[in-house]
Design a protein around this motif. Structure first.
Motif, mmCIF file in Angstrom:
data_model
loop_
_atom_site.group_PDB
_atom_site.id
_atom_site.type_symbol
_atom_site.label_atom_id
_atom_site.label_comp_id
_atom_site.label_asym_id
_atom_site.label_seq_id
_atom_site.Cartn_x
_atom_site.Cartn_y
_atom_site.Cartn_z
ATOM 1 N N GLN A 1 -2.788 0.602 -4.142
ATOM 2 C CA GLN A 1 -2.316 -0.755 -3.886
ATOM 3 C C GLN A 1 -1.486 -1.233 -5.072
ATOM 4 N N ALA B 1 0.839 -1.196 0.000
ATOM 5 C CA ALA B 1 0.000 0.000 0.000
ATOM 6 C C ALA B 1 0.871 1.242 0.000
ATOM 7 N N TYR C 1 -4.397 6.541 -1.623
ATOM 8 C CA TYR C 1 -4.075 5.188 -1.160
ATOM 9 C C TYR C 1 -4.052 4.303 -2.402
#
Length: 115
Positions: A64, A12, A62
């Protein structure tokens, strides 16, 4: 929709942008555009989520990533402060085996404690 869980094996990235409240909406749009037009076309990007602070002073991206080799840091926007960007591994969750799904329609608030 990203699933935050240590079981998924993803990394992340948190990019925290400081911003003046009057510019927060503009920065949110720029970060969304960056995810949609640049990041999602890179190999290894799994998902991208944009969060805005309720006080208007921060925008957090955020993202991933499938693995560290495919990680490419986002480029700072020239008309905003340079973000504080870090790559994290999810190693614990509570309750054990919990799975948080981030989406704009979810009820409640999110608190990411970055120490």
């Amino acid at each position: 929709m990203p699933l935050v869980s240590k079981a998924n094996g993803l990394l992340a990235e948190f990019a925290i942008f400081p911003v003046e409240p009057d510019n927060q909406a503009n920065l949110v749009e720029k970060v969304i555009q960056n995810i949609e037009s640049v990041l999602k076309h890179n190999t290894g990007v799994v998902s991208g989520t944009v969060l805005r602070s309720r006080d208007g002073l921060r925008v957090t991206s955020y993202t991933q990533w499938a693995n560290q080799e495919s990680y490419v840091a986002t480029q700072p926007f020239t008309d905003f402060a340079v973000p504080d960007v870090h790559l994290f591994e999810i190693f614990a969750e509570e309750p054990e085996d919990s799975a948080l799904q981030l989406s704009s329609g979810m009820n409640g608030l999110i608190n990411f404690g970055i120490f």
